[in-house]
Design a protein around this motif. Sequence first.
Motif, PDB file in Angstrom:
ATOM      1  N   THR A 186       0.845  -1.182   0.000  1.00  0.00           N
ATOM      2  CA  THR A 186       0.000   0.000   0.000  1.00  0.00           C
ATOM      3  C   THR A 186       0.888   1.242   0.000  1.00  0.00           C
ATOM      4  N   THR A 187       0.469   2.250  -0.743  1.00  0.00           N
ATOM      5  CA  THR A 187       1.212   3.514  -0.822  1.00  0.00           C
ATOM      6  C   THR A 187       0.254   4.660  -0.564  1.00  0.00           C
ATOM      7  N   ARG A 188       0.689   5.602   0.281  1.00  0.00           N
ATOM      8  CA  ARG A 188      -0.148   6.750   0.594  1.00  0.00           C
ATOM      9  C   ARG A 188       0.726   7.974   0.819  1.00  0.00           C
ATOM     10  N   LEU A 189       0.107   9.129   0.746  1.00  0.00           N
ATOM     11  CA  LEU A 189       0.791  10.386   1.015  1.00  0.00           C
ATOM     12  C   LEU A 189       0.340  10.877   2.378  1.00  0.00           C
ATOM     13  N   ASP A 190       1.285  11.053   3.292  1.00  0.00           N
ATOM     14  CA  ASP A 190       1.011  11.528   4.637  1.00  0.00           C
ATOM     15  C   ASP A 190       1.638  12.911   4.779  1.00  0.00           C
ATOM     16  N   GLY A 191       0.878  13.947   4.439  1.00  0.00           N
ATOM     17  CA  GLY A 191       1.436  15.297   4.414  1.00  0.00           C
ATOM     18  C   GLY A 191       2.472  15.412   3.314  1.00  0.00           C
ATOM     19  N   GLU A 192       3.720  15.680   3.690  1.00  0.00           N
ATOM     20  CA  GLU A 192       4.828  15.765   2.739  1.00  0.00           C
ATOM     21  C   GLU A 192       5.696  14.514   2.791  1.00  0.00           C
ATOM     22  N   THR A 193       5.127  13.413   3.245  1.00  0.00           N
ATOM     23  CA  THR A 193       5.846  12.147   3.337  1.00  0.00           C
ATOM     24  C   THR A 193       5.121  11.077   2.529  1.00  0.00           C
ATOM     25  N   VAL A 194       5.865  10.337   1.716  1.00  0.00           N
ATOM     26  CA  VAL A 194       5.313   9.200   0.985  1.00  0.00           C
ATOM     27  C   VAL A 194       5.566   7.948   1.821  1.00  0.00           C
ATOM     28  N   VAL A 195       4.523   7.163   2.054  1.00  0.00           N
ATOM     29  CA  VAL A 195       4.629   5.972   2.900  1.00  0.00           C
ATOM     30  C   VAL A 195       4.220   4.737   2.097  1.00  0.00           C
ATOM     31  N   THR A 196       5.110   3.771   2.026  1.00  0.00           N
ATOM     32  CA  THR A 196       4.829   2.488   1.383  1.00  0.00           C
ATOM     33  C   THR A 196       4.963   1.388   2.428  1.00  0.00           C
ATOM     34  N   SER A 197       3.951   0.541   2.540  1.00  0.00           N
ATOM     35  CA  SER A 197       3.921  -0.465   3.609  1.00  0.00           C
ATOM     36  C   SER A 197       3.692  -1.869   3.068  1.00  0.00           C
ATOM     37  N   ARG A 198       4.307  -2.820   3.748  1.00  0.00           N
ATOM     38  CA  ARG A 198       4.095  -4.234   3.420  1.00  0.00           C
ATOM     39  C   ARG A 198       4.186  -5.020   4.734  1.00  0.00           C
ATOM     40  N   PHE A 199       3.211  -5.931   4.958  1.00  0.00           N
ATOM     41  CA  PHE A 199       3.192  -6.757   6.169  1.00  0.00           C
ATOM     42  C   PHE A 199       3.081  -8.227   5.762  1.00  0.00           C
ATOM     43  N   MET A 200       3.870  -9.070   6.417  1.00  0.00           N
ATOM     44  CA  MET A 200       3.889 -10.503   6.128  1.00  0.00           C
ATOM     45  C   MET A 200       3.663 -11.260   7.428  1.00  0.00           C
ATOM     46  N   GLU A 201       2.786 -12.225   7.423  1.00  0.00           N
ATOM     47  CA  GLU A 201       2.424 -12.935   8.649  1.00  0.00           C
ATOM     48  C   GLU A 201       2.820 -14.404   8.586  1.00  0.00           C
ATOM     49  N   LYS A 202       3.235 -14.905   9.751  1.00  0.00           N
ATOM     50  CA  LYS A 202       3.533 -16.328   9.959  1.00  0.00           C
ATOM     51  C   LYS A 202       4.465 -16.877   8.871  1.00  0.00           C
ATOM     52  N   ILE A 203       5.662 -16.308   8.834  1.00  0.00           N
ATOM     53  CA  ILE A 203       6.667 -16.729   7.858  1.00  0.00           C
ATOM     54  C   ILE A 203       7.952 -17.110   8.583  1.00  0.00           C
ATOM     55  N   SER A 204       8.883 -17.671   7.869  1.00  0.00           N
ATOM     56  CA  SER A 204      10.217 -17.949   8.414  1.00  0.00           C
ATOM     57  C   SER A 204      11.098 -16.729   8.181  1.00  0.00           C
ATOM     58  N   ALA A 205      11.875 -16.369   9.174  1.00  0.00           N
ATOM     59  CA  ALA A 205      12.750 -15.202   9.033  1.00  0.00           C
ATOM     60  C   ALA A 205      13.918 -15.535   8.116  1.00  0.00           C
ATOM     61  N   PRO A 206      14.310 -14.638   7.199  1.00  0.00           N
ATOM     62  CA  PRO A 206      15.490 -14.849   6.360  1.00  0.00           C
ATOM     63  C   PRO A 206      16.768 -14.708   7.199  1.00  0.00           C
ATOM     64  N   PRO A 207      17.935 -15.065   6.641  1.00  0.00           N
ATOM     65  CA  PRO A 207      19.177 -15.115   7.422  1.00  0.00           C
ATOM     66  C   PRO A 207      19.486 -13.864   8.248  1.00  0.00           C
ATOM     67  N   PHE A 208      19.394 -12.684   7.658  1.00  0.00           N
ATOM     68  CA  PHE A 208      19.720 -11.467   8.400  1.00  0.00           C
ATOM     69  C   PHE A 208      18.837 -11.319   9.630  1.00  0.00           C
ATOM     70  N   TRP A 209      17.545 -11.606   9.469  1.00  0.00           N
ATOM     71  CA  TRP A 209      16.628 -11.429  10.585  1.00  0.00           C
ATOM     72  C   TRP A 209      16.705 -12.560  11.597  1.00  0.00           C
ATOM     73  N   ARG A 210      17.170 -13.734  11.187  1.00  0.00           N
ATOM     74  CA  ARG A 210      17.444 -14.779  12.180  1.00  0.00           C
ATOM     75  C   ARG A 210      18.583 -14.327  13.088  1.00  0.00           C
ATOM     76  N   MET A 211      19.602 -13.715  12.483  1.00  0.00           N
ATOM     77  CA  MET A 211      20.699 -13.173  13.279  1.00  0.00           C
ATOM     78  C   MET A 211      20.195 -12.105  14.241  1.00  0.00           C
ATOM     79  N   ALA A 212      19.306 -11.227  13.772  1.00  0.00           N
ATOM     80  CA  ALA A 212      18.775 -10.168  14.626  1.00  0.00           C
ATOM     81  C   ALA A 212      17.943 -10.739  15.769  1.00  0.00           C
ATOM     82  N   LEU A 213      17.149 -11.771  15.481  1.00  0.00           N
ATOM     83  CA  LEU A 213      16.369 -12.414  16.535  1.00  0.00           C
ATOM     84  C   LEU A 213      17.286 -12.970  17.624  1.00  0.00           C
ATOM     85  N   GLY A 214      18.357 -13.614  17.205  1.00  0.00           N
ATOM     86  CA  GLY A 214      19.316 -14.127  18.177  1.00  0.00           C
ATOM     87  C   GLY A 214      19.925 -13.007  19.004  1.00  0.00           C
TER      88      GLY A 214
END
Length: 358
Positions: A186-214
């Motif tokens: 989804t993309t929207r304009l919030d005043g003078e800011t452009v906001v693009t959002s994406r949400f993913m549910e119940k997935i496996s974390a990729p390598p970088f985020w597995r490291m961050a979780l640890g």
Amino acid sequence: MASPPNAPPTTWPKNAWYVACTPDEIAEKPLGRRICGERLVLYRGQGGRAFALEDFCPHRGAPLSLGSVRDGDLVCGYHGLTLGCDGKAVSMPGQRVGGFPGVRAFPVLERYGFIWVWPGEADLADPARLHPLPWAESPDWAYGGGLYHIQCDYRLMVDNLMDLTHETYVHASSIGQKEIDEAPVTTRLDGETVVTSRFMEKISAPPFWRMALGGAGLPEDAPVDRWQICRFSLPSHVMIEVGVALEGHGGYQAPADKKAASIVVDFITPETETSHWYFWGMARSFAVGDAALTDTIRQGQGKIFSEDLQILEQQQQNLLRHPERRLLKLNIDAGGVRSRMLIDKAIAAEQVPVPVDA
């Protein structure tokens, strides 16, 4: 004051604050850097303050960045002409300098761990227009980052950061995963800011985020909810809220002890029409006292962004070879397209013709 009649068009707003360098880059000697087409010398002057002057000695045109600082003044490394922080000549061995022309001085701010410069009209330089970075002044956040010099139009980097679909392909071994392609954007304009959002549910974390979780003291192999919220603001800043939370705890809204949340920091400073300075980093709100984790994340992020660098520089070369080709605009490009619209609007406001007296 607007641009004079018949001034060449620019591809960036000038009346704005851009990151010029980090404090360590001017700790020992002056630094020459081109920003928005302007060649600047940045240095520590009177009282240890950061200053920026035109990188041009009025004596023989040598770059002042090849000189040195003495008693807070900038000394040209060619014949010793000394300039004050206002760009006016102070002294020169064996010469009277009272009638020497000065050089342009640029407004400078040092805040949030960066040196900022205003390449436009000095009388419009308002510190209140500096992009707010509350995390940079909070003990509840840790930050680590770096700098890349990239040979491409800065707007291509904006496009890249406002559409993270490319992660599945460019960053397959670190942060990419097929669910990014599958999740709606989804993309929207919030005043003078452009906001693009994406949400993913119940997935496996990729390598970088597995490291961050640890690093956050959470199980690396647990199912997670993941989010990406990209925010573009003028003149060319992109802040991206990213993170993963243990599945079933509220995702983006999960309590701090159930997630690894960060802000990807992207300051994109135009150099020329086909090059820019890219100040990148990550601010995180977990394990903030873990310096080793900061180093690990910096190294991992540096590798990820180096992959972008290769793609973007090759993309720029293709575009230069085929200037007649029109690029496609898909729904995933909405964030970049809207960001460019804000940039174009800001440039147009600076290009209003100056009234000519009758």
